[in-house]
Design an enzyme around this catalytic site. Structure first.
Site, PDB file in Angstrom:
ATOM      1  CB  CYS A   1      -0.897   0.009   1.225  1.00  0.00           C
ATOM      2  SG  CYS A   1      -1.948   1.489   1.294  1.00  0.00           S
TER       3      CYS A   1
ATOM      4  CG  ASP B   1      -6.740   7.166  -2.746  1.00  0.00           C
ATOM      5  OD1 ASP B   1      -5.737   7.512  -2.091  1.00  0.00           O
ATOM      6  OD2 ASP B   1      -7.426   6.164  -2.465  1.00  0.00           O
ATOM      7  CG  ASN B   2      -3.570   5.665  -4.733  1.00  0.00           C
ATOM      8  OD1 ASN B   2      -3.047   5.286  -3.679  1.00  0.00           O
ATOM      9  ND2 ASN B   2      -4.639   5.079  -5.227  1.00  0.00           N
TER      10      ASN B   2
END
Lengths: 523, 523
Positions: free
Chosen positions: A168, A313-314
């Site tokens: 992750c 996100d990310n």
């Protein structure tokens, strides 16, 4: 290599395995074949002998794919009341959704190949109840020959099997949250898992749809999970309402040496529900957030995915940008700040947090892991006993035979796994009163190093400062503190330091003002 | 993009150009064409519209390719008494061989495209006296159709033109030498040059020899310069006695998006003798040491080059390994420690060393450059005025339109050039008595950052710590010191610190013991 991995598992984990209770389950698996993976005339077509055939090894570690025999009491009153999970997993977001990591020493003891049971899980909502017999996904968008495919048909296609680390992007985020709250939850240093994956190369599916090279209209591959997986709907996005989706570039999708697969087996068994049953994407060397689970759609487009989570996100934004400013000023949509490849990182597994190294012992063996992104090889794992003045080279004694090594030169061969390192240290070093800290860092083949101190970012992602453990000298021996403990559990030297700060946070970095590591200014 | 570069040159350099004396020379150049570069059916074949055609822009900056009008007096009694060189170049190894960098502010003022005259030169011996009409090189080794080719024939083949940064792996080595002597000479922060290059793609030459993909016997491409260029002969090596040679992997050589070319023009003119006349290799994103000049041989092999310099140069060994130990223990031959791609790096051009920023001024514009390797984009350039506690984001206002951007996604497009950044700073920040240091760092798209402090290595290569300038507060204003001055010239805060150490070297790192930046231990 099969022998090497077997040896590695024996050396580093099998002993431990024998002492642990792991539920066994007999499942049916198809004998996957690596024989015709690369035979499609695209790009650097090559023959399968150029990669080690890991299918046999994966079958041998099927025991590492078994599910825990019963449903955990904590899951009973949740939508996941049918999913069987290992009870020692650390729950980071309460009971539900299920986001967990294993205690690092526990995972480490299994050796190079991780048990599926102890592999990181990042769920955005309830686990979708998919069936092997009815689940399908579409290959669609700007393709000449769109099609829909079911699991039996997918599993009958040419496949490939190899070990690959899944990480992750939030690995080690708790350290960031102690500096200043990010908008993510508190991963410790074990948001990882290194298992065998079996699947059909994404490029084989794209070829079947008539896509053989990037070109106008076919520059991205948008990947989406099922609708209604997430609470918010965003109806007009790729993947449809409530879908979690993202995209990767067509070049990566089509390059055989990038090894992107649509996976339906992990460690030789069908996927565990938490890991995307019946089918997910594996993108080696990338952050886990792009490896869509419960795959429903592979869509070829001329632009990135417009899924809400692809843009929101990310990302790693520069340190001055907080959540409010990011939204107000449009930082989520600035192309520079997307993250895809993992960066160089690692941690110390032994000594564990709170472990006491006996003063009477002669030597102590430090152990840990390291990885990098984009297939880059970790070339050095180093420990410093003097806060970075000098470094001791650890032995990297367990790593994979790299992918494509017989095809690409050593420099271009792909390293998709973690590596495991050890260093024997005289206990007297640790008992020396000047030894207040042991720092770990890793270096990859492009000379990227773990940072001396963290740089806070609003998502708390790709945090990779030196992994520092602090030493307290007690009559019994050297007591070890890690920076923090995964999830809401208190503990660790960073947390203690944060507690001393007026705001409860280490606003400027890892050391806290007034600590020996904090830079001082001349007046 | 042509317009962009023109604009960039105007914005950042043309004004300066007008004020400087640069010799003009009319040379003949062939109108190179990018039309059929990628049309060979190998790998991701694509059409030429997918890259900006830089040929016109290169022709327009021909004036940046002119030679200095006369031979420097210092070269008169050397074998290079026929080579015309810019007198302001800083000579790092005495008069001969010629190894030079420009003063950074001088190079910076020319803007995005550097004058050939001020481009880094790394010569191993006397400049070979090659003639365009008689020079040939061989394409040989494990190829079905070996051939020898002359310059007219080469220049008539399909070619490509694009801007590309060339950097010596020793850039910023003097800082390393002040920590502890390495086995290399003292480059400052300007061992660079960013110019247009025109040449035939290496893969087109390999294709002509019958090589279309990597495979058994064809895994490396060995590149060698002329025999007797270097004093030591090593008769049995690739390239023959006295040749400087190295190798790259076949995958990089054949991948169109890696842009490896066999170049015969720089900024639209035939090569300057110091830059490899008549023909050299350009490998974008790689260290300069692999870009063989005066090219004589392209040899396909199943193993790396066995040239002496391939193994005994261009390595980064771990810090405990010194020259003696490296040789005794065989470290030169350990495959992990070869370096190919550049790492993330950069420096401050303005304020220059010894510049005084007037106390009476309102603002001052910091300026500098940054680059990374492997085509990775620099996504952040940052300055800290509090020793790394916080960072200000500079504007990256001059960079190239990346290569392959219309073919690969943004993430995979190739960035082969430096970028130039600026940050306007209130002078009061610099006059604040607490502001003793300004730190610069850059970050690339894979989240690789410049290191907080240097790690010494025996060759002093790929040194990339934060570029720190120190501030002395005087009545007139803020006087600036860089870490050091290129070559043997003394000066700079690192050199002053080294002078205070008992051994004259900063054995442990960048700060010197007892300085504010030095970590302290608790007792």
């Amino acid at each position: 290599m099969v022998a090497n991995i077997a040896a590695a598992v024996v050396a580093a984990g099998a002993g431990a395995v024998a002492h642990k209770v792991l539920a066994r389950k007999d499942g049916t698996t198809r004998a996957s074949s690596a024989d015709d993976v690369a035979v499609d005339g695209v790009a650097f077509a090559t023959d399968p002998s150029q990669n080690v055939d890991h299918a046999d090894a994966a079958k041998k570690v099927k025991y590492l794919a078994q599910m825990w025999p019963e449903v955990d009491a904590r899951d009973m009153k949740t939508p996941d009341d049918w999913v069987k999970r290992h009870p020692e997993l650390i729950r980071l977001t309460g009971k539900h959704p299920f986001n967990v990591e294993a205690p690092l020493p526990l995972l480490y003891d299994y050796g190079f190949i991780s048990p599926v049971n102890l592999h990181i899980v990042r769920n955005h909502g309830a686990v979708p109840r998919c069936e092997w017999d009815t689940h399908t996904f579409d290959v669609c968008g700007n393709v000449p020959k769109p099609f829909t495919i079911g699991m039996d048909e997918l599993a009958a296609m040419p496949s490939d099997t190899f070990p690959c680390l899944v990480v992750c992007a939030g690995n080690r985020r708790k350290e960031q949250n102690l500096i200043k709250s990010s908008i993510g939850f508190s991963w410790g240093p074990c948001a990882i898992g290194n298992t065998y994956w079996t699947g059909v190369p994404l490029r084989v599916l794209l070829n079947r749809a008539g896509i053989y090279k990037p070109g106008p209209g076919a520059r991205y591959v948008c990947l989406s999970g099922p609708q209604n997986e997430l609470p918010k709907d965003y109806p007009d996005q790729d993947g449809g309402p409530g879908s979690y989706g993202t995209s990767i570039d067509m070049e990566t999708a089509l390059d055989p040496t990038c090894d992107v697969i649509v996976a339906y087996e992990q460690n030789g068994e069908k996927l565990h529900p938490d890991h995307g049953f019946p089918v997910r994407v594996i993108i080696p060397g990338y952050i886990g957030g792009r490896m869509i689970k419960f795959l429903k759609e592979i869509k070829v487009t001329d632009r990135e995915s417009n899924n809400f989570y692809h843009f929101n996100d990310n990302r790693v934004l520069p340190p001055p940008v907080d959540a409010e400013r990011a939204t107000e000023e449009g930082w989520w949509f600035k192309p520079e700040f997307i993250i895809n490849q993992l960066n160089i990182n690692g941690a110390v597994a032994y000594p564990a947090h709170d472990e006491v190294i006996p003063a009477a012992s002669k030597t102590y063996t430090f152990k840990g892991y390291a990885y990098s992104g984009g297939g880059r090889k970790v070339i050095r794992a180093e420990l410093s006993f003097d806060q970075g003045l000098s470094w001791k080279l650890a032995d990297i004694n367990v790593r994979e035979e790299p992918r494509w090594a017989n095809f690409c030169s050593g420099d271009k061969a792909r390293h998709w796994c973690w590596c495991m390192w050890t260093l024997d240290v005289p206990t007297e070093w640790l008992m020396d009163k000047d030894c207040v800290e042991v720092c770990f860092r890793a270096v990859d083949q492009s000379m990227n190093k773990m940072d001396e101190r963290p740089t806070w970012n609003v998502m708390g992602m790709l945090n990779n400062p030196w992994y520092r453990i602090r030493i307290e000298h007690t009559p019994a021996g050297a007591r070890v503190e890690h920076p923090c403990v995964a999830g809401p559990t208190p503990g660790g030297w960073m947390q203690k330091m944060a507690a001393k700060e007026p705001t409860g946070e280490l606003l400027w970095g890892w050391g806290g003002s007034g600590t020996p590591a904090a830079p001082k200014r001349e007046s």
